[in-house]
Design a protein around this motif. Structure first.
Motif, PDB file in Angstrom:
ATOM      1  N   ASN A 178       3.688   3.811   5.446  1.00 37.07           N
ATOM      2  CA  ASN A 178       3.117   5.146   5.334  1.00 37.07           C
ATOM      3  C   ASN A 178       3.861   5.967   4.281  1.00 37.07           C
ATOM      4  N   ALA A 179       5.173   5.788   4.229  1.00 34.79           N
ATOM      5  CA  ALA A 179       5.974   6.496   3.219  1.00 34.79           C
ATOM      6  C   ALA A 179       5.533   6.106   1.815  1.00 34.79           C
ATOM      7  N   TYR A 180       5.286   4.813   1.600  1.00 35.40           N
ATOM      8  CA  TYR A 180       4.835   4.371   0.277  1.00 35.40           C
ATOM      9  C   TYR A 180       3.383   4.777   0.008  1.00 35.40           C
ATOM     10  N   ALA A 181       2.557   4.830   1.051  1.00 34.82           N
ATOM     11  CA  ALA A 181       1.170   5.258   0.878  1.00 34.82           C
ATOM     12  C   ALA A 181       1.099   6.701   0.384  1.00 34.82           C
ATOM     13  N   LYS A 182       2.076   7.518   0.795  1.00 29.22           N
ATOM     14  CA  LYS A 182       2.094   8.933   0.414  1.00 29.22           C
ATOM     15  C   LYS A 182       2.952   9.223  -0.807  1.00 29.22           C
ATOM     16  N   SER A 183       3.628   8.203  -1.320  1.00 27.55           N
ATOM     17  CA  SER A 183       4.669   8.422  -2.326  1.00 27.55           C
ATOM     18  C   SER A 183       4.153   8.612  -3.745  1.00 27.55           C
ATOM     19  N   GLY A 184       2.991   8.019  -4.038  1.00 26.57           N
ATOM     20  CA  GLY A 184       2.494   8.050  -5.408  1.00 26.57           C
ATOM     21  C   GLY A 184       3.249   7.115  -6.333  1.00 26.57           C
ATOM     22  N   ALA A 185       4.093   6.256  -5.779  1.00 23.75           N
ATOM     23  CA  ALA A 185       4.884   5.330  -6.598  1.00 23.75           C
ATOM     24  C   ALA A 185       3.973   4.284  -7.242  1.00 23.75           C
ATOM     25  N   VAL A 186       4.212   3.993  -8.508  1.00 25.56           N
ATOM     26  CA  VAL A 186       3.361   3.030  -9.218  1.00 25.56           C
ATOM     27  C   VAL A 186       3.541   1.623  -8.676  1.00 25.56           C
ATOM     28  N   ASP A 187       4.706   1.347  -8.085  1.00 26.56           N
ATOM     29  CA  ASP A 187       4.965   0.017  -7.550  1.00 26.56           C
ATOM     30  C   ASP A 187       4.768  -0.046  -6.034  1.00 26.56           C
ATOM     31  N   ALA A 188       4.057   0.937  -5.470  1.00 17.59           N
ATOM     32  CA  ALA A 188       3.870   0.998  -4.012  1.00 17.59           C
ATOM     33  C   ALA A 188       3.184  -0.249  -3.477  1.00 17.59           C
ATOM     34  N   GLN A 189       2.211  -0.768  -4.216  1.00 15.72           N
ATOM     35  CA  GLN A 189       1.486  -1.944  -3.739  1.00 15.72           C
ATOM     36  C   GLN A 189       2.396  -3.166  -3.667  1.00 15.72           C
ATOM     37  N   ASP A 190       3.212  -3.375  -4.694  1.00 14.00           N
ATOM     38  CA  ASP A 190       4.138  -4.515  -4.689  1.00 14.00           C
ATOM     39  C   ASP A 190       5.141  -4.389  -3.543  1.00 14.00           C
ATOM     40  N   ARG A 191       5.652  -3.188  -3.344  1.00 14.65           N
ATOM     41  CA  ARG A 191       6.608  -2.969  -2.260  1.00 14.65           C
ATOM     42  C   ARG A 191       5.952  -3.210  -0.899  1.00 14.65           C
ATOM     43  N   ALA A 192       4.698  -2.759  -0.769  1.00 16.68           N
ATOM     44  CA  ALA A 192       3.971  -2.945   0.494  1.00 16.68           C
ATOM     45  C   ALA A 192       3.750  -4.422   0.783  1.00 16.68           C
ATOM     46  N   ASP A 193       3.399  -5.189  -0.246  1.00 18.42           N
ATOM     47  CA  ASP A 193       3.196  -6.637  -0.059  1.00 18.42           C
ATOM     48  C   ASP A 193       4.483  -7.304   0.427  1.00 18.42           C
ATOM     49  N   ARG A 194       5.604  -6.895  -0.158  1.00 20.99           N
ATOM     50  CA  ARG A 194       6.888  -7.476   0.249  1.00 20.99           C
ATOM     51  C   ARG A 194       7.251  -7.067   1.679  1.00 20.99           C
ATOM     52  N   LEU A 195       6.943  -5.828   2.025  1.00 31.36           N
ATOM     53  CA  LEU A 195       7.237  -5.358   3.386  1.00 31.36           C
ATOM     54  C   LEU A 195       6.406  -6.116   4.419  1.00 31.36           C
ATOM     55  N   LEU A 196       5.137  -6.366   4.094  1.00 27.37           N
ATOM     56  CA  LEU A 196       4.287  -7.102   5.024  1.00 27.37           C
ATOM     57  C   LEU A 196       4.780  -8.531   5.186  1.00 27.37           C
TER      58      LEU A 196
END
Length: 357
Positions: A178-196
């Motif tokens: 959720n933090a990355y979903a709200k962050s606007g970070a350009v690498d949010a998707q890559d980070r989310a994949d790694r977290l999953l």
């Protein structure tokens, strides 16, 4: 509000206790003093009430004053000391009122007190997850990275101690996502994949603990991050996520992985924001499927404003004559629902029609 009423009752207890102590100390008066004396459970309950209140909103400074005031009164009127539940309620209070730094400072105090020998204030996954959730609401890249650092700290504590009280659960991972979903970070998707992937690995290594199993909340955050990315591949990735959810539900019996109406709304958003030329067609297909399922008796698949809004956004982005016709048909099918005064969906349909003509 329930929180204000709880504190009013607490103040009555404090006043009665103080008054009884001021009277001659015969046996009856001593018994009355004990009977009305608030204890750590009383104060923790009031803190928790403010943390859970849906109507009482406090400025972070006011929340801090409220928390400190309750702790000082606990020490003054109660013979018991704050415990882990008290400090977790305090963390939730700060998290509720958007004060993540204050929430983390309480977590650090708990860690220091526990290391100093106070075993009653041991921090746990509840403590960490509440702080992480508070940072998630900040909505910045730095806050998201800090939330992930807290997750790292939790996992290191678990690996070094093998104490399940430090083991992150699905809610912890969902909060970081959720933090990355709200962050606007350009690498949010890559980070989310790694977290999953990290969550999956931990789930397998810990014997498939139920509280670490992926759920719709975790996947909803993944959909949000995909939608926000705007990447051309987001639609295909969202379809794969949907297929995985369906597989986990159908083949592995994960009842809490059944895609719901919100899941399909997130899928449509991923199509729309990716710029996929198939967005309007896929949105129409999804909406028709859900309406059919609802009409066939699946009462939990009732179309929602979130779904209708997602469909209309896909039509508006297409800005074509066929999209306008689809919006008009949607209006005709749902006149009773959409023609209410002030209905946002009705306003959205008007916007689609204006944009497409």
């Amino acid at each position: 509000d329930a929180a204000d009423r709880a504190e009013a009752l607490l103040r009555t207890m404090e006043a009665r206790h103080a008054a009884s102590l001021g009277e001659p100390q015969n046996r009856r008066h001593r018994k009355e003093a004990v009977d009305v004396q608030p204890d750590v459970i009383t104060y923790t309950t009031v803190l928790a009430a403010y943390a859970k209140s849906s109507t009482v909103r406090l400025d972070p400074h006011v929340a801090s004053w409220k928390a400190m005031d309750l702790l000082q009164r606990l020490e003054r009127y109660s013979s018991s000391k704050p415990n882990g539940f008290t400090y977790n309620a305090l963390i939730h209070l700060y998290a509720k009122h958007e004060a993540p730094e204050h929430a983390e400072s309480i977590l650090r105090q708990m860690i220091d007190m526990y290391k100093s020998g106070n075993k009653d204030v041991r921090p746990d996954k509840v403590s960490y997850t509440a702080v992480i959730s508070s940072y998630a609401n900040r909505g910045t890249k730095s806050a998201a990275e800090h939330a992930e650092a807290l997750l790292d700290e939790m996992e290191e504590l678990y690996l070094s101690s093998k104490d399940n009280r430090y083991l992150p659960n699905a809610q912890t991972f969902a909060s970081v996502l959720n933090a990355y979903a709200k962050s606007g970070a350009v690498d949010a998707q890559d980070r989310a994949d790694r977290l999953l992937q990290r969550m999956d690995n931990l789930y397998e290594r810990t014997g498939k603990r139920e509280d670490l199993r992926p759920n719709t909340i975790v996947f909803s955050q993944m959909f949000q991050i995909l939608s926000n990315s705007g990447h051309i591949s987001a639609a295909d990735q969202a379809e794969r996520l949907l297929s995985r959810m369906q597989q986990l539900h159908d083949e592995f019996g994960y009842k809490d992985m059944r895609p719901d109406v919100s899941t399909y709304a997130y899928l449509i958003n991923a199509y729309t924001k990716s710029g996929s030329p198939k967005a309007a067609d896929r949105a129409t297909e999804v909406l028709q499927s859900i309406e059919c399922r609802y009409n066939a008796g699946e009462r939990d698949m009732k179309p929602t404003n979130l779904l209708y809004s997602a469909v209309l956004q896909s039509y508006a982005k297409t800005a074509s004559k066929s999209a306008a016709e689809r919006a008009e048909r949607l209006l005709q099918r749902n006149k009773k629902l959409f023609l209410r005064k002030g209905c946002r969906i009705r306003q959205a349909i008007r916007f689609v029609l204006q944009r497409c003509h």
